[in-house]
Write a protein that holds these residues in place. Sequence first.
Motif, PDB file in Angstrom:
ATOM      1  N   LEU B  85       0.824  -1.202   0.000  1.00  0.00           N
ATOM      2  CA  LEU B  85       0.000   0.000   0.000  1.00  0.00           C
ATOM      3  C   LEU B  85       0.863   1.259   0.000  1.00  0.00           C
ATOM      4  O   LEU B  85       0.663   2.179  -0.805  1.00  0.00           O
ATOM      5  CB  LEU B  85      -0.919   0.008   1.230  1.00  0.00           C
ATOM      6  N   ALA B  86       1.857   1.274   0.894  1.00  0.00           N
ATOM      7  CA  ALA B  86       2.700   2.461   1.008  1.00  0.00           C
ATOM      8  C   ALA B  86       3.518   2.659  -0.267  1.00  0.00           C
ATOM      9  O   ALA B  86       3.674   3.787  -0.744  1.00  0.00           O
ATOM     10  CB  ALA B  86       3.620   2.334   2.218  1.00  0.00           C
ATOM     11  N   TYR B  88       2.816   1.795  -3.316  1.00  0.00           N
ATOM     12  CA  TYR B  88       2.000   2.307  -4.425  1.00  0.00           C
ATOM     13  C   TYR B  88       1.797   3.816  -4.269  1.00  0.00           C
ATOM     14  O   TYR B  88       1.971   4.574  -5.225  1.00  0.00           O
ATOM     15  CB  TYR B  88       0.649   1.583  -4.479  1.00  0.00           C
ATOM     16  N   ALA B  89       1.463   4.220  -3.040  1.00  0.00           N
ATOM     17  CA  ALA B  89       1.239   5.656  -2.815  1.00  0.00           C
ATOM     18  C   ALA B  89       2.494   6.452  -3.148  1.00  0.00           C
ATOM     19  O   ALA B  89       2.425   7.503  -3.790  1.00  0.00           O
ATOM     20  CB  ALA B  89       0.826   5.890  -1.362  1.00  0.00           C
ATOM     21  N   LEU B  90       3.640   5.931  -2.754  1.00  0.00           N
ATOM     22  CA  LEU B  90       4.885   6.664  -2.990  1.00  0.00           C
ATOM     23  C   LEU B  90       5.332   6.602  -4.448  1.00  0.00           C
ATOM     24  O   LEU B  90       6.014   7.494  -4.938  1.00  0.00           O
ATOM     25  CB  LEU B  90       5.999   6.120  -2.092  1.00  0.00           C
ATOM     26  N   ARG B  92       3.156   6.088  -7.275  1.00  0.00           N
ATOM     27  CA  ARG B  92       2.234   6.515  -8.312  1.00  0.00           C
ATOM     28  C   ARG B  92       1.241   7.602  -7.927  1.00  0.00           C
ATOM     29  O   ARG B  92       0.404   7.985  -8.725  1.00  0.00           O
ATOM     30  CB  ARG B  92       1.442   5.279  -8.810  1.00  0.00           C
ATOM     31  N   MET B  93       1.261   8.075  -6.692  1.00  0.00           N
ATOM     32  CA  MET B  93       0.302   9.113  -6.328  1.00  0.00           C
ATOM     33  C   MET B  93       1.057  10.378  -5.967  1.00  0.00           C
ATOM     34  O   MET B  93       2.102  10.309  -5.319  1.00  0.00           O
ATOM     35  CB  MET B  93      -0.554   8.646  -5.152  1.00  0.00           C
ATOM     36  N   GLU B  94       0.508  11.489  -6.424  1.00  0.00           N
ATOM     37  CA  GLU B  94       1.164  12.740  -6.058  1.00  0.00           C
ATOM     38  C   GLU B  94       0.412  13.371  -4.910  1.00  0.00           C
ATOM     39  O   GLU B  94      -0.800  13.512  -4.967  1.00  0.00           O
ATOM     40  CB  GLU B  94       1.205  13.671  -7.262  1.00  0.00           C
ATOM     41  N   PHE B  95       1.127  13.679  -3.873  1.00  0.00           N
ATOM     42  CA  PHE B  95       0.487  14.344  -2.750  1.00  0.00           C
ATOM     43  C   PHE B  95       1.514  15.241  -2.077  1.00  0.00           C
ATOM     44  O   PHE B  95       2.718  15.060  -2.251  1.00  0.00           O
ATOM     45  CB  PHE B  95      -0.094  13.325  -1.774  1.00  0.00           C
ATOM     46  N   THR B  96       1.000  16.189  -1.329  1.00  0.00           N
ATOM     47  CA  THR B  96       1.889  17.140  -0.661  1.00  0.00           C
ATOM     48  C   THR B  96       2.745  16.405   0.365  1.00  0.00           C
ATOM     49  O   THR B  96       2.225  15.605   1.127  1.00  0.00           O
ATOM     50  CB  THR B  96       1.070  18.233   0.061  1.00  0.00           C
ATOM     51  N   ILE B 101       8.015  12.333   3.288  1.00  0.00           N
ATOM     52  CA  ILE B 101       7.586  11.009   3.749  1.00  0.00           C
ATOM     53  C   ILE B 101       8.568   9.940   3.282  1.00  0.00           C
ATOM     54  O   ILE B 101       8.973   9.060   4.047  1.00  0.00           O
ATOM     55  CB  ILE B 101       6.167  10.684   3.224  1.00  0.00           C
ATOM     56  N   VAL B 172      -8.850   2.060  -6.522  1.00  0.00           N
ATOM     57  CA  VAL B 172      -7.401   2.070  -6.290  1.00  0.00           C
ATOM     58  C   VAL B 172      -6.913   0.715  -5.783  1.00  0.00           C
ATOM     59  O   VAL B 172      -5.937   0.156  -6.279  1.00  0.00           O
ATOM     60  CB  VAL B 172      -7.017   3.183  -5.285  1.00  0.00           C
TER      61      VAL B 172
END
Lengths: 288, 269
Positions: B85-86, B88-90, B92-96, B101, B172
């Motif tokens: 999970l982590a 994938y977020a790091l 393929r997802m863009e976040f502030t 992180i 997702v």
Amino acid sequence: MQPTRQIQAWLLLLPALCLLVAFTHYPVIKTIVRSFFGFGTRWESQATLENYRYLLEDEVLMQVLYNSFLYAAITVPVSIVLAIAMALWVNSKMAGKGILRTAYFTPTVLPMISVANIWLFFYSPEIGLLNKLLGLVGHGGINWLGDPEVALYSLMAMTIWKEAGFFMIFYLAALQTIDSNLYHAAAIENANKWTVFRRITFPLLMPTTLFVLVNALLNAFKLVDHLFILTKGGPNNASNLLLYYIFENAFSFFDTAYAAALTVLMLVILVVLALLQFGVIEKRVHYR
Amino acid sequence: MNRLLHYLSVTLAWLLGLVWLFPLIYAIWAATHPPEFATRFSLFAPLTMQNFYEAWDQAPFLRYMLNTIAITTMILAGQLVLCTLAAYALARMEFTGRGIIFALVLMQLMVVPEILIVENYQTLAGLNLIDTYWGVALPYFASAFGIFLLRQTFKTVPEDLENAARIEGCSVLAIIWKVYVPLAKPTYLAFSLVSISYHWNNFLWPLVVTNTEKSRPLTVGMSIFGAPESGVDWSIISAGTLISVGPLLVLFILFQRQFVQSFMQAGIK
């Protein structure tokens, strides 16, 4: 980026992040706080440098630090040289290289604690295998683990045995990426094997060597399992290492605060090594 | 001259191989022969299984082994889920704050939980988890190494595949499960083998956090078993050692190639 994606990202990260903070970042901060506010297992209301003052006066710590650096300074280069030799052999056209690869790699998958029991037998004074071998050539035998001059080196031997095969793997991976045309060219020039190694193989293995070097240094400070079986840091702290000393202070002497100050020292060493590693890796690979 | 050097090098290679295997060979010899042959070699020494029976009787190996298997499995399962999970977020997802992180995650590569035994012990004591499987396993669930490895792999997955899945109406989690996980199988295998052998062999943290055979893994059990005070002889210690490394060794021999390649892949990523 839509706000829902933001929220989704944080939700995906949340479980891992919580545990990471709980068991890495929070304890780091608490260690630092405790090193200033702790006394024994209690907390003081005012900050004090008492733990650090003791750190500077602690003669055992000086011995432990000397041991730790000597331990790293010897086990790391020897393991690396052996690892390169192993990788070259296993990568050559030698018959039976598959068996050799397994032999070299086996210590990596065996638990340090279990095999330390076997090594304890090799090192034992009366009936131990090493002294029996020495007896064959008429030597009276060495007190491998009981002699303060020898004990640390006996630990090093086991560490090298445990680590070299692990590092071999990285060199093996690197060797397989070297362009064989370079070797063809060298053959045309009639270069001898040593020249080929010195001018082609070794320089091209340099990035791997740097990478392995830093990892090996980190490991040298973390690998203390065999102390529990072989010497318990003795005799008289002659083979004590930093992480084992932290363990002793926290769980044998119950001086949690001093253990915290020692941990801060360990963290400083690791951070320096980490900065070194980032400098190295940055040059080596590009993170996308 | 060159030939001579060649033979010298081959001899050295095999000599080193022999030295590297010797502790294991010795353990097998001592464990399968009567105690009087522990320090003496003889071709005609009788074979026996007696040492294994005695070792088995002297320590609760079955319990230790179950503990080790349970702990290793728990850690691996936790790691696979949380890291996927982590990662994938790091990846393929863009976040502030993504950079920060990621840096916080990487920090754990240097500061492994073993070094923080003092505070982590306090934390787990506060949670009442001393001497439980959870106590041994929890600090390892969020593996920076696993997150990093999977993130690198996920980044190589073509984004078109993800877009196609999204057009099909996948959520997702469904995208991760149906697109990313199958394509990262080799990385999962590599990470799993490294994780299993690390935690099967892990000692310091389990030693700190376990008190009884209820949760004690094999390594901690072996450290008590082998203590000179317990007065066990070498043949029995060897047998005990073989019992404790047996399952992992069998796994290693069966999946030898994968093991070596996994460590290689895990190392160069």
